[in-house]
Design a protein around this motif. Structure first.
Motif, PDB file in Angstrom:
ATOM      1  N   LEU A 263       0.842  -1.198   0.000  1.00  0.00           N
ATOM      2  CA  LEU A 263       0.000   0.000   0.000  1.00  0.00           C
ATOM      3  C   LEU A 263       0.874   1.244   0.000  1.00  0.00           C
ATOM      4  O   LEU A 263       1.922   1.266   0.640  1.00  0.00           O
ATOM      5  CB  LEU A 263      -0.898   0.037   1.249  1.00  0.00           C
ATOM      6  N   PRO A 264       0.431   2.302  -0.687  1.00  0.00           N
ATOM      7  CA  PRO A 264       1.184   3.564  -0.621  1.00  0.00           C
ATOM      8  C   PRO A 264       1.031   4.180   0.763  1.00  0.00           C
ATOM      9  O   PRO A 264      -0.086   4.250   1.287  1.00  0.00           O
ATOM     10  CB  PRO A 264       0.529   4.433  -1.697  1.00  0.00           C
ATOM     11  N   PRO A 265       2.121   4.614   1.383  1.00  0.00           N
ATOM     12  CA  PRO A 265       2.022   5.210   2.722  1.00  0.00           C
ATOM     13  C   PRO A 265       1.450   6.616   2.654  1.00  0.00           C
ATOM     14  O   PRO A 265       1.487   7.267   1.598  1.00  0.00           O
ATOM     15  CB  PRO A 265       3.472   5.231   3.207  1.00  0.00           C
ATOM     16  N   PRO A 266       0.924   7.120   3.752  1.00  0.00           N
ATOM     17  CA  PRO A 266       0.469   8.513   3.764  1.00  0.00           C
ATOM     18  C   PRO A 266       1.661   9.465   3.739  1.00  0.00           C
ATOM     19  O   PRO A 266       2.809   9.042   3.929  1.00  0.00           O
ATOM     20  CB  PRO A 266      -0.288   8.615   5.098  1.00  0.00           C
TER      21      PRO A 266
ATOM     22  N   GLU B 119      -7.667   2.043  -1.440  1.00  0.00           N
ATOM     23  CA  GLU B 119      -8.866   2.841  -1.191  1.00  0.00           C
ATOM     24  C   GLU B 119      -9.412   2.578   0.214  1.00  0.00           C
ATOM     25  O   GLU B 119      -9.839   3.501   0.908  1.00  0.00           O
ATOM     26  CB  GLU B 119      -9.937   2.514  -2.242  1.00  0.00           C
ATOM     27  N   GLU B 120      -9.416   1.319   0.632  1.00  0.00           N
ATOM     28  CA  GLU B 120      -9.904   0.994   1.980  1.00  0.00           C
ATOM     29  C   GLU B 120      -9.009   1.611   3.053  1.00  0.00           C
ATOM     30  O   GLU B 120      -9.499   2.111   4.070  1.00  0.00           O
ATOM     31  CB  GLU B 120      -9.981  -0.521   2.143  1.00  0.00           C
ATOM     32  N   ALA B 121      -7.709   1.575   2.821  1.00  0.00           N
ATOM     33  CA  ALA B 121      -6.786   2.184   3.776  1.00  0.00           C
ATOM     34  C   ALA B 121      -7.008   3.695   3.845  1.00  0.00           C
ATOM     35  O   ALA B 121      -7.014   4.290   4.937  1.00  0.00           O
ATOM     36  CB  ALA B 121      -5.339   1.879   3.387  1.00  0.00           C
TER      37      ALA B 121
ATOM     38  N   ARG C 146      -0.186  -0.865   9.466  1.00  0.00           N
ATOM     39  CA  ARG C 146      -0.830  -0.975   8.158  1.00  0.00           C
ATOM     40  C   ARG C 146      -1.206   0.409   7.624  1.00  0.00           C
ATOM     41  O   ARG C 146      -1.051   0.692   6.433  1.00  0.00           O
ATOM     42  CB  ARG C 146      -2.075  -1.851   8.270  1.00  0.00           C
ATOM     43  N   LEU C 147      -1.687   1.289   8.491  1.00  0.00           N
ATOM     44  CA  LEU C 147      -2.139   2.599   8.045  1.00  0.00           C
ATOM     45  C   LEU C 147      -1.032   3.641   8.080  1.00  0.00           C
ATOM     46  O   LEU C 147      -1.001   4.552   7.241  1.00  0.00           O
ATOM     47  CB  LEU C 147      -3.313   3.065   8.906  1.00  0.00           C
TER      48      LEU C 147
END
Length: 619
Positions: free
Chosen positions: A360-363, A426-428, A467-468
């Motif tokens: 997942l792409p990190p924030p 998208e869910e993240a 994860r987030l």
């Protein structure tokens, strides 16, 4: 004759002459009375208004036999039976009423009140939730639902009940006091004072005076809780103690409120002997398990300050006994000594499972909160206030928002932590948006400041955090395990799960070890960016550790963090039990406090030994 008496009964009832209603109905022969719907209804309601509730219940019981399909009659019977102390009969009547009118919100509301009167808080909560579902604008049901959620430790439910009811209409005294207490616990001090200011006082002068004194005692506690001691003293000075017969059994609630306020202010002024006397007075006169538990916890803390460990242990054991009794209707499964209070300790992610996670792409870096974790009572509040004192950071007190995200996953069929593996970008993103929305409700002015999320047991949710926010900085607060356990043991935690965990030292020690075993297992898998913040080292070499903290978080100017005590005093409300200590600056008073209780700790040292050795602490 019967027709004329019936007409006279109706006329007397409409005019409010309840004594005449009773006298007229009693002129009727028994068989004629029991077949007369109008007479029975007026008779029952008149007896109720005259506070002759057992007789009223008997009359209304006859009425529902005559007209068994009228829900209002069953409701009237329930109210009179409840007033008479016939709780089983009252519940039966309400359930009959609900069977005939399942969508009538008021019936569910009354059932909730009945459960609350018996301190059956889970049932009370469920009934009020149903009332609010049927009538979302039902303010009284929202209030009672919030109080039931508060008693159950259901913070999300409490949030839901309170959100839809502001601004609150004026409340009767007891409800105003209860609501103000709930709002204060949530940190909503301004709303607490507003509720008290608008409280509806009794009309007669003696009762109004008692009400005013109870309100002054509650305001005293609100000011004390916000570290405004001068104002707290001023409120207490409004109460004419010499004019109140404290030895009398009358006005028990007044005595309880006043003693609580006096005891709390004695603690703040360092007079622990006087505090112990007031806590003991409360304990001797308490009517419920919850009241006895609160008084015993206060007494134990005062005796500990007086360096009377044997007496303090006796008081704290009594406190836990009473607290467990009060929790039997809230969380019966947790009261069992072998129950798992923290089921999340069993949630781990293995290396193999982690390797299968999607990428997942990190924030963005600035979107990562700083997470302050550690077992409760390990110095997390001290660190939080240090960070909050810096202009680049903002804390939000203790919130369970990460756990809210876990629940949201479960609700949509994504089991935690297994469901993290296939989480889409998208869910993240949506989960982060939910988190941001929750934060915005608490700190709407966050802006460009970095968020400090201090919730000690977020350490159990490391998979969700990673994860987030895989690049987030995490600060793990450590303190001697025995000092941690002793501090937890002496505190009346609101959360039923944590209250039961702390009910005995062996149970607490096992929970402590399980929490850290889970943390180390997950930390090995995720390798988070963690700074260990050891309480004893911080108080010994404060400036050195402030420098370490600054380097870890990329802070250029650390000076504001050193002035955290001044910042905490100005902040007012701080949600955790350390709200007093953090206003006093760094000191060594809490280091090795457990030594005075070594004998009580001997049985649990073998349980703690793996963590003592791992952290390098001596037993």
């Amino acid at each position: 004759m019967i027709e004329q008496i019936t007409a006279d009964v109706a006329q007397a009832f409409r005019s409010g002459d309840m004594a005449r209603v009773v006298a007229l109905v009693e002129l009727l022969p028994a068989d004629a009375r029991n077949d007369n719907e109008t007479a029975l209804l007026a008779y029952g309601l008149a007896l109720h208004s005259l506070r002759r509730d057992r007789e009223a219940a008997a009359a209304l019981r006859q009425l529902v036999q005559l007209k068994p399909d009228v829900p209002e009659y069953w409701n009237n019977l329930a109210i009179t039976a409840q007033q008479a102390g016939e709780f089983d009969a009252a519940e039966h009547a309400l359930r009959r009423a609900i069977a005939f009118a399942p969508n009538e919100a008021q019936l569910h509301y009354h059932l909730g009140l009945l459960h609350a009167q018996q301190q059956h808080w889970q049932e009370a909560r469920a009934s009020q939730f149903e009332a609010v579902r049927l009538a979302p604008g039902y303010v009284d049901a929202r209030l009672q639902g919030a109080l039931a959620c508060h008693a159950c430790g259901d913070v999300p439910g409490e949030d839901a009940m309170l959100q839809g009811a502001a601004p609150w209409p004026p409340q009767a005294l007891d409800q105003a006091l209860a609501l103000a207490n709930v709002l204060s616990t949530r940190g909503e001090q301004a709303r607490s004072f507003a509720v008290l200011d608008q409280a509806i006082l009794p009309s007669d002068a003696p009762s109004a005076s008692v009400a005013a004194w109870r309100l002054a005692a509650q305001r005293c506690l609100l000011f004390e809780r916000s570290n405004q001691l001068d104002q707290a003293d001023a409120e207490l000075a409004k109460i004419p103690f010499d004019a109140i017969a404290l030895s009398s059994d009358a006005h028990g609630e007044l005595h309880h409120d006043i003693w609580h306020a006096r005891a709390q202010l004695c603690v703040r002024h360092g007079d622990h002997a006087a505090a112990a006397q007031w806590w003991q007075a409360m304990l001797d006169r308490a009517d419920t398990h919850a009241q006895r538990a609160a008084a015993a916890f206060g007494l134990a803390a005062a005796l500990d300050k007086l360096k009377l460990p044997a007496q303090a242990l006796a008081a704290i054991r009594l406190a836990h006994t009473e607290q467990l009794e009060s929790l039997r209707y809230v969380a019966p499964r947790l009261v069992d000594a072998n129950a798992q209070s923290l089921p999340m300790v069993e949630q781990r992610v293995s290396h193999r499972e982690h390797d299968a996670w999607s990428t997942l792409p990190p924030p963005r870096a600035e979107e990562n909160p700083v997470f302050v974790v550690g077992f409760p009572r390990s110095g997390t509040t001290l660190l939080e206030q240090m960070l909050d004192a810096h202009p680049d950071f903002r804390s939000m007190d203790e919130r369970a928002f990460i756990y809210d995200l876990l629940e949201r996953m479960e609700h949509v069929g994504q089991p935690y932590p297994a469901g993290l593996a296939d989480l889409t970008a998208e869910e993240a993103r949506m989960l982060r948006e939910v988190y941001d929305g929750l934060v915005a409700q608490v700190v709407p002015d966050l802006g460009a400041k970095r968020l400090v999320d201090k919730n000690p047991l977020n350490m159990l949710a490391l998979p969700m955090i990673m994860r987030l926010y895989p690049e987030a900085r995490i600060i793990m607060c450590l303190r001697h395990p025995c000092d941690v356990l002793l501090s937890c043991y002496f505190l009346p935690f609101r959360s039923p799960s944590f209250a039961t965990l702390c009910s005995t030292l062996p149970r607490l020690a096992r929970g402590y070890v399980q929490v850290f075993e889970q943390w180390f297992a997950n930390a090995e898998v995720f390798a988070p960016r963690v700074l260990e913040w050891r309480y004893e080292s911080v108080v010994e070499r404060f400036d050195e550790h402030v420098a370490r903290l600054s380097h870890f978080l990329g802070i250029e100017d650390a000076e504001p963090m050193k002035r955290y005590a001044e910042h905490a005093r100005g902040k007012g409300f701080i949600s955790t039990p350390s709200y007093v200590q953090v206003t006093q600056g760094v000191n060594r008073n809490a280091v090795n406090r457990w030594h005075a209780y070594r004998e009580a700790f001997e049985p649990v040292l073998p349980i703690l030994r793996p963590m003592l050795e791992r952290f390098g602490y001596e037993a």
